[in-house]
Design a protein around this motif. Structure first.
Motif, PDB file in Angstrom:
ATOM      1  N   GLN A  72      -5.868   3.706  -0.673  1.00 32.59           N
ATOM      2  CA  GLN A  72      -4.875   2.725  -0.243  1.00 32.59           C
ATOM      3  C   GLN A  72      -4.910   2.536   1.270  1.00 32.59           C
ATOM      4  OE1 GLN A  72      -3.133   0.801  -2.445  1.00 32.59           O
ATOM      5  NE2 GLN A  72      -4.474   1.875  -3.862  1.00 32.59           N
TER       6      GLN A  72
ATOM      7  N   ARG B  62      -7.916   0.372   2.027  1.00 31.88           N
ATOM      8  CA  ARG B  62      -7.725  -1.025   1.654  1.00 31.88           C
ATOM      9  C   ARG B  62      -6.826  -1.748   2.633  1.00 31.88           C
ATOM     10  NH1 ARG B  62      -7.052  -0.760  -4.988  1.00 31.88           N
ATOM     11  NH2 ARG B  62      -9.285  -0.491  -5.435  1.00 31.88           N
TER      12      ARG B  62
ATOM     13  N   HIS C  81       2.176   1.779  -3.520  1.00 28.11           N
ATOM     14  CA  HIS C  81       1.127   2.337  -4.379  1.00 28.11           C
ATOM     15  C   HIS C  81       0.904   3.821  -4.075  1.00 28.11           C
ATOM     16  CE1 HIS C  81       0.157  -1.882  -5.298  1.00 28.11           C
ATOM     17  NE2 HIS C  81      -0.555  -1.419  -6.304  1.00 28.11           N
ATOM     18  N   ALA C  82       0.893   4.160  -2.784  1.00 25.14           N
ATOM     19  CA  ALA C  82       0.690   5.563  -2.409  1.00 25.14           C
ATOM     20  C   ALA C  82       1.851   6.433  -2.885  1.00 25.14           C
ATOM     21  CB  ALA C  82       0.517   5.677  -0.895  1.00 25.14           C
TER      22      ALA C  82
ATOM     23  N   ARG D  80       0.833  -1.211   0.000  1.00 28.23           N
ATOM     24  CA  ARG D  80       0.000   0.000   0.000  1.00 28.23           C
ATOM     25  C   ARG D  80       0.862   1.254   0.000  1.00 28.23           C
ATOM     26  NH1 ARG D  80      -4.065  -2.067  -2.374  1.00 28.23           N
ATOM     27  NH2 ARG D  80      -4.906  -3.876  -1.281  1.00 28.23           N
TER      28      ARG D  80
ATOM     29  N   TYR E 221      -6.548   8.856  -4.027  1.00 28.96           N
ATOM     30  CA  TYR E 221      -5.991   7.522  -4.225  1.00 28.96           C
ATOM     31  C   TYR E 221      -5.215   7.067  -2.994  1.00 28.96           C
ATOM     32  CZ  TYR E 221      -3.681   3.590  -6.483  1.00 28.96           C
ATOM     33  OH  TYR E 221      -3.235   2.332  -6.810  1.00 28.96           O
TER      34      TYR E 221
END
Length: 263
Positions: free
Chosen positions: A100, A103, A31-32, A28, A96
């Motif tokens: 993340q 999630r 992705h961030a 995560r 976004y």
């Protein structure tokens, strides 16, 4: 043993081992970070193509004698481009990054609680925009007018662009983050960390904390402190109401599930 079930009978997602949690957290974060880097590129393009600096300095230029900010180092304009690009990139990537974070935390919730993901992210984004809009259009212009009015007959302001950018962005981002308070408290309620009764019981303590936070994040003049503290108090009360409604709905769902299983 099967997966632990919640009040309405639906199972909680199976708990992950500690190393799996670390892998999930790393994924995560990556992705961030990628989203932030993409946002930074888009932010730099926006700063170069559009008058982002003009938008940022609009609240103060009308209060300056020459209607221009100043700088003292040849590298300041270039550094300013990087700072503005980062700020625009952070704002662009915020939804976004919030997704993340959700999630990563979602496995700790029950199945029917994870359906709040899209509403929570949407509400968080709208509240963030509302916070920075209030700071930009209302709090910052009036706060600057009050601050620059002190000794205005004896002193002439020579505002450096770097100092102003730090001051303005800190205030604007602080309002954006503060407006996330209802989303944070509702999520903590879903995790069982806070309760409506606890929020109501410690309201006075929360007000003291809000006053300290407001004094720390603002120039500490009475106007900007109150401009930050009053919305925080209102958002806190909104959070109390939201957690009560959420708990009532969870109990109603549990009763409905019990009636359905006994029928």
């Amino acid at each position: 043993m099967g997966p632990r079930r919640q009040e309405d009978g639906s199972p909680r997602q199976a708990e992950m081992p500690f190393l799996d949690h670390l892998d999930e957290l790393r994924s995560r974060l990556i992705h961030a970070l990628i989203a932030l880097l993409v946002g930074l590129v888009l932010g730099l393009v926006a700063v170069m193509q559009w008058d982002v600096l003009g938008i940022v300095q609009r609240p103060i230029v009308e209060l300056l004698p020459g209607e221009n900010l100043n700088f003292s180092s040849p590298t300041t304009p270039f550094v300013l481009i990087l700072k503005l690009g980062f700020i625009v990139g952070l704002l662009t990537a915020f939804p976004y990054i919030a997704l993340q974070a959700w999630r990563f935390l979602a496995p700790a919730l029950y199945e029917n609680e994870r359906k709040f993901a899209i509403p929570a992210i949407s509400a968080g984004t709208l509240l963030f925009i509302a916070g920075i809009s209030m700071a930009y259009f209302l709090v910052l212009p009036l706060g600057l007018r009050i601050l620059l009015n002190f000794f205005s007959d004896q002193l002439n302001p020579v505002i450096m662009v770097g100092e102003y950018l730090t001051f303005a962005t800190r205030l604007i981002l602080a309002f954006g983050l503060i407006f996330e308070l209802p989303v944070v408290l509702v999520f903590l309620s879903l995790l069982g960390i806070v309760t409506p009764e606890g929020l109501a019981k410690y309201r006075r303590h929360a007000i003291v904390v809000m006053a300290v936070v407001s004094a720390f994040l603002t120039p500490a003049d009475p106007y900007t402190m109150l401009a930050m503290m009053v919305p925080m108090m209102l958002l806190y009360e909104l959070s109390v109401v939201a957690t009560r409604v959420l708990r009532r709905r969870r109990r109603e769902a549990a009763r409905a599930a019990e009636e359905g299983s006994s029928a």
